[in-house]
Scaffold this active site. Structure first.
Site, PDB file in Angstrom:
ATOM      1  N   GLY A  23      36.380  41.808  -6.424  1.00 52.81           N
ATOM      2  CA  GLY A  23      37.149  40.650  -6.030  1.00 52.81           C
ATOM      3  C   GLY A  23      38.612  40.661  -6.406  1.00 52.81           C
ATOM      4  N   HIS A  24      39.159  39.474  -6.611  1.00 53.52           N
ATOM      5  CA  HIS A  24      40.590  39.248  -6.817  1.00 53.52           C
ATOM      6  C   HIS A  24      41.131  39.957  -8.059  1.00 53.52           C
ATOM      7  CE1 HIS A  24      44.331  36.997  -6.414  1.00 53.52           C
ATOM      8  NE2 HIS A  24      44.196  36.495  -7.627  1.00 53.52           N
ATOM      9  N   PHE A  25      40.389  39.887  -9.155  1.00 52.81           N
ATOM     10  CA  PHE A  25      40.788  40.546 -10.396  1.00 52.81           C
ATOM     11  C   PHE A  25      39.997  41.848 -10.550  1.00 52.81           C
ATOM     12  CE2 PHE A  25      42.099  36.153 -11.343  1.00 52.81           C
ATOM     13  CZ  PHE A  25      43.381  36.370 -11.840  1.00 52.81           C
TER      14      PHE A  25
END
Length: 321
Positions: A298-300
């Site tokens: 995901g995003h991180f």
């Protein structure tokens, strides 16, 4: 006694039969560990503000500046600071209003990306660095790319982990913020408040990951603590609203990439609801020298795939020499 002899003999045989390449890798890994330096937690006075930052590695080595995203801080780069301090000088600042840096009132500091970048630019100038690479993620992209555009001669490379510079890279999770851009009302602001909740912050770290249980809950709990400070929601809503001005600079940043062709490492979590894989693919339009890597997270991305990403950074940076 016989069992002990058998165990020792078996262990010796395994050691002797270990491939030479594997032995060399183990020796290299041990050398890297021995050469690491502890991360120091420092501050500087910049434009009247206390700017906190993490620093690791020997300043004589090539410098990598690590620009964090929302809602995090230099904390998101803790793995990079630990693992790469053997070969690189690493600097990870907290922006005003983030991490351990000063949190000035809106009356004394206007929270825009222009102003955040100006403070970070002055912060870097205080180190008298002739050249450095940058790593960007989320908010780190509009801040880092402003600095790169202002000082193209200083940027030796860009490491990009879900840092967007193209309109096609804005995902569905921007719907609420886009509504705010179109009509800045109290209703549209209130609709965004769940982003600052504990569940909302946890979602940003765990959405799109293969196994949410692999993600350290310290991340969103630390962010929640900081976003619970008085006026923190107001300040971050101002930054949400100002983000639209980053889109106006996309053509300038794209021209910087075309004209300067900085070596670019893409290490992108493809399941990011804010900046999906299309944002990573878009960089291919303007940069020729790309080490392109997409991860099923995901995003991180550093939270779930930090080990492989850090290994990729080491190889990429080593190839620049």
């Amino acid at each position: 006694m016989k069992q002990l002899i058998v165990l020792l003999t078996t262990s010796l045989l395994i050691s002797c039969n270990q491939p030479v390449t594997s032995q060399k890798e183990n020796v290299k890994k041990e050398q890297e560990i021995n050469m690491r330096t502890p991360t120091a937690f420092k501050t500087k006075q910049i434009n009247g503000l206390k700017i906190a930052y993490r620093e690791a590695g020997d300043p004589k080595n090539p410098t990598i500046v690590l620009f964090h995203g929302f809602p995090s801080s230099s904390h998101q780069y803790r793995k990079v600071l630990r693992e790469l301090s053997d070969q690189y000088h690493l600097i990870a600042p907290d922006y005003p209003g983030f991490g351990e840096s000063d949190f000035p009132a809106q009356e004394s500091f206007e929270y825009t990306f222009d102003n955040l970048a100006k403070v970070m630019d002055a912060f870097l100038e205080s180190f008298s660095l002739n050249t450095y690479s940058i790593m960007i993620q989320d908010y780190g992209a509009p801040i880092g790319l402003r600095i790169a555009t202002a000082h193209p001669e200083k940027i030796t490379a860009i490491i990009n982990q879900n840092g967007n510079a193209y309109e096609e890279g804005l995902g569905e999770a921007w719907a609420g913020v886009r509504a705010l851009w179109k009509n800045k009302t109290s209703e549209n602001e209130k609709a965004l408040l769940p982003v600052f909740s504990l569940d909302g912050l946890k979602w940003q770290y765990t959405h799109g990951t293969r196994n949410p249980e692999n993600i350290n809950p310290d991340c969103w709990n630390l962010d929640y603590l900081r976003l619970s400070r008085p006026n923190a929601h107001r300040v971050n809503l101002d930054l949400f609203y100002d983000y639209q001005n980053n889109l106006k600079l996309y053509p300038i940043w794209q021209k910087y990439l075309r004209d300067n062709q900085p070596p670019l490492l893409i290490v992108w979590g493809k399941n990011d609801a804010f900046f999906p894989e299309s944002g990573a693919q878009a960089f291919k339009k303007d940069v020729k020298n790309i080490d392109f890597n997409i991860y099923n997270t995901g995003h991180f991305a550093l939270e779930e795939d930090g080990d492989i990403i850090i290994k990729k950074i080491r190889t990429f940076m080593g190839n620049l020499k």
